[in-house]
Enzyme design. Structure first.
Site, PDB file in Angstrom:
ATOM      1  N   ARG A 229      37.792  48.087  31.982  1.00  0.00           N
ATOM      2  CA  ARG A 229      37.016  49.246  32.419  1.00  0.00           C
ATOM      3  C   ARG A 229      37.939  50.176  33.210  1.00  0.00           C
ATOM      4  O   ARG A 229      39.015  49.780  33.640  1.00  0.00           O
ATOM      5  CB  ARG A 229      35.846  48.806  33.299  1.00  0.00           C
ATOM      6  CG  ARG A 229      34.836  47.931  32.580  1.00  0.00           C
ATOM      7  CD  ARG A 229      33.710  47.546  33.519  1.00  0.00           C
ATOM      8  NE  ARG A 229      32.710  46.727  32.863  1.00  0.00           N
ATOM      9  CZ  ARG A 229      31.619  46.270  33.449  1.00  0.00           C
ATOM     10  NH1 ARG A 229      31.402  46.556  34.734  1.00  0.00           N
ATOM     11  NH2 ARG A 229      30.755  45.530  32.790  1.00  0.00           N
ATOM     12  N   HIS A 230      37.479  51.389  33.413  1.00  0.00           N
ATOM     13  CA  HIS A 230      38.295  52.348  34.159  1.00  0.00           C
ATOM     14  C   HIS A 230      38.412  51.926  35.615  1.00  0.00           C
ATOM     15  O   HIS A 230      37.464  51.405  36.214  1.00  0.00           O
ATOM     16  CB  HIS A 230      37.692  53.750  34.065  1.00  0.00           C
ATOM     17  CG  HIS A 230      37.769  54.350  32.696  1.00  0.00           C
ATOM     18  ND1 HIS A 230      38.967  54.635  32.088  1.00  0.00           N
ATOM     19  CD2 HIS A 230      36.801  54.701  31.813  1.00  0.00           C
ATOM     20  CE1 HIS A 230      38.745  55.153  30.889  1.00  0.00           C
ATOM     21  NE2 HIS A 230      37.435  55.199  30.698  1.00  0.00           N
TER      22      HIS A 230
END
Length: 651
Positions: free
Chosen positions: A284-285
């Protein structure tokens, strides 16, 4: 008649007497049984009082009747047992939260008596190591602090007690149930795909044997068999035979296979992380500063777009196209990309029809459109039609790919100066100048509404708060509440720089043509220079540099770091795929040839079967990972089928 009546009457009286006597006996028996039952009950109560009640009292104090918590994904259960005579406030702080304040987890009441603890269960995050702090209440005096990395679905007990000295508090953490290894599914998936790759390599080797080739030539057309053996169909616009393809420049009608492979590699990772990445935090970011796998792919896509601009513009000019005509095509393509991103990709139709009130204006395709428009226009203004008349003996020839296009470089440097000025000098109400933090809990909670500093302020001023991204990744760790868009206006300036550095890679390919050693050495030099610049800007740290690496801001160090990686990776893929031909680029080559279609398709059909289905256990990394890998693999297969059918969607 009377004697008979008397006899009957006497018989009735005798019957009543017998019934009374029998009833009396039953009553006495019942009384006896009742007395025996009472005695038995008394004995039972006595035994229970002597043996069971003390145990029950201890058990109730140690493990009171409380709601059983079930850990979700990336969670563990922490049981805090407090034997002190004061309430304990439990707080926590993630190692991933830079300059944050402790957050309350809950309160554990004082123990009911000496040696009798009060017990409360909590759920804790397992993604990153955390620090636990226990303060006595109401005096708010810290009693102990522990640093620990909890494991997923593990159960832990934290005992808070006095030992010999009443003034000395002891905190001990015990693992009650071992956590699960949530990373095993990644290992199994890696081994599975590696096995498929090995089997494919073995199959290609067998198909390449002369004996097998001869048998196949008997069964089918020779050209079709060669295509099946080598999987080298090439693009539909191939103008020359493969035997002479290597001897001509990339701009004379053939595509660089390494470029499409790198593009496809970036796109496949982008699809995988957009589908969820197995719900692992590193897919994920990043919440704010730093890099995860998800933060790598979009800049690489922008970089490759810049490289493709250099090759396509040069090829079009060589074929005699007018610059004005090409500029019109660039403008129209940019408008198409922007509208597709605005109308097709951005809206969430599950929340209702498309409307202006909450329409997000920035986006991935919008940023690609803006970067493409600026960089392609700059290249059209300075691109040279012919490169074979350059003076090879001139002192500036080794850097001709840079000096020949100095007007474009000047424009990009002026844009970068604009970004630096706005970022560090623009006054933002309620925030310090040059603020680059996440707001929320960051910076010890001093600037909760300053997420992104000048970048967030410019977006809210130009676009309006309702037209930018409402749930940025900074909310995960830093609990920020302000809307912030990672594809905002200021960050688009640095995406232009990223695309322009990709354009520079294309200029290297053009100027040095098939001088492979020069191309690779130039790529490595650019990678080294950009890497040194990143080290200076970040001070080789995550949070302590002048300009930290930050995807949300698209900071200058983020661009230089990812460009460094891109030059090195593209050079390696170019050497392996186009120079040595050790690898055909499969399977990444196929989605790289249909990148826009795959990107749009995976966004539009994300919630449809077979890309998503109802899971048996939604709190399992393994099932999420399997679902996301299947969905990504389907898009790779679709791109392969489209490639075989020679269907390529271009804008």
């Amino acid at each position: 008649m009377e004697p008979r009546k008397k006899i009957k009457k006497n018989q009735r009286h005798q019957g009543k007497g017998k019934r009374r006597e029998a009833g009396g006996k039953r009553q006495k028996m019942a009384q006896a049984v009742g007395e025996d039952g009472m005695c038995l009950s008394a004995v039972t109560v006595l035994i229970y009082a002597i043996f069971v009640v003390p145990l029950t009292a201890v058990s109730t104090s140690s493990h009171p009747h409380r709601k059983t918590l079930v850990p979700k994904m990336d969670e563990a259960i922490l049981t805090v047992s407090n034997e002190l005579q004061s309430d304990m406030v439990v707080s926590w702080l993630s190692d991933h939260c830079y300059q944050c304040l402790f957050q309350p987890l809950g309160v554990v009441p004082a123990g009911p008596g000496p040696g009798l603890p009060s017990v409360v269960d909590f759920t804790v995050s397992t993604q990153h190591p955390v620090t636990l702090q226990l303060n006595s209440s109401p005096v708010n005096l810290e009693q102990c602090r522990l640093h620990f990395h909890f494991g997923e679905h593990g159960k832990y007990s934290l005992w808070v007690k006095n030992l010999n000295d009443p003034a000395e508090v002891n905190c001990s953490l015990v693992t009650e149930t071992e956590p699960v290894n949530s990373y095993l599914p990644i290992l199994f998936a890696f081994l599975g795909f590696t096995g498929l790759a090995v089997l494919a390599a073995i199959g290609n080797t067998i198909m390449g044997l002369e004996v097998v080739k001869n048998h196949l030539l008997r069964w089918g057309n020779a050209m079709e068999t060669d295509r099946l053996i080598n999987s080298e169909l090439g693009p539909s616009s191939r103008l020359v035979e493969p035997s002479v393809e290597v001897a001509i420049p990339a701009t004379a009608g053939r595509r660089l296979r390494s470029l499409d492979t790198f593009r496809g590699f970036s796109l496949v990772i982008m699809v995988f992380v957009n589908y969820g990445g197995g719900r692992y935090w590193f897919f994920r970011h990043e919440s704010w500063n730093g890099l995860t796998v998800a933060d790598l792919v979009f800049p690489w896509f922008v970089f490759i777009m810049g490289t493709s601009i250099a090759l396509s513009t040069s090829g079009s000019l060589r074929r005699g196209a007018f610059r004005s005509h090409l500029l019109g095509k660039v403008l129209w393509r940019s408008v198409q990309l922007f509208l597709i991103g605005l109308i097709v990709i951005n809206p969430n139709y599950c929340q209702g029809p498309l409307g202006w009130d909450s329409l997000r204006i920035p986006g991935v395709l919008q940023r690609l459109a803006f970067s493409y428009l600026v960089v392609a226009s700059l290249d059209l203004l300075v691109a040279r039609v012919r490169l074979d008349n350059l003076p090879l003996n001139a002192w500036w020839y080794p850097v001709c790919d840079f000096l020949l296009y100095w007007p474009a470089w000047l424009c990009v440097l002026l844009l970068e100066a604009l970004w630096l000025s706005l970022t560090f000098l623009l006054p933002v109400p309620g925030c310090p100048n040059g603020y680059l933090g996440p707001g929320g809990l960051g910076d010890f909670g001093q600037y909760p509404n300053c997420t992104g500093g000048a970048a967030g302020f410019v977006d809210r001023w130009l676009l309006g708060e309702s037209h930018i991204y409402q749930t940025p990744s900074s909310r995960v760790v830093y609990r920020s509440t302000a809307a912030y868009d990672p594809e905002g206006v200021l960050g688009s300036i640095n995406s232009i720089l990223m695309a322009f550095l990709g354009l520079q890679a294309g200029k290297i390919l053009l100027h040095y043509s098939d001088l492979h050693s020069k191309i690779i050495s130039r790529f490595l030099i650019w990678g080294f220079v950009l890497g040194v610049l990143s080290a200076v800007l970040t001070k080789c740290s995550k949070d302590h540099g002048f300009i930290p690496v930050n995807k949300n801001l698209w900071s200058l160090s983020y661009v230089t770091t990812l460009s460094c990686f891109a030059f090195v990776i593209l050079g390696a893929v170019y050497y392996i795929v186009d120079v040595k031909k050790w690898w055909s680029g499969t399977p990444f080559y196929y989605p790289g040839m249909n990148s826009i279609l795959v990107y749009m398709g995976h966004e539009i059909f994300e919630e449809y079967f077979p890309f998503r289905w109802r899971m048996a256990n939604s709190q399992s990394h393994a099932e999420h990972l399997a679902q996301n890998l299947v969905a990504t693999s389907i898009w790779v297969f679709i791109s392969y089928v489209l490639y075989r059918k020679k269907i390529f969607w271009k804008i």
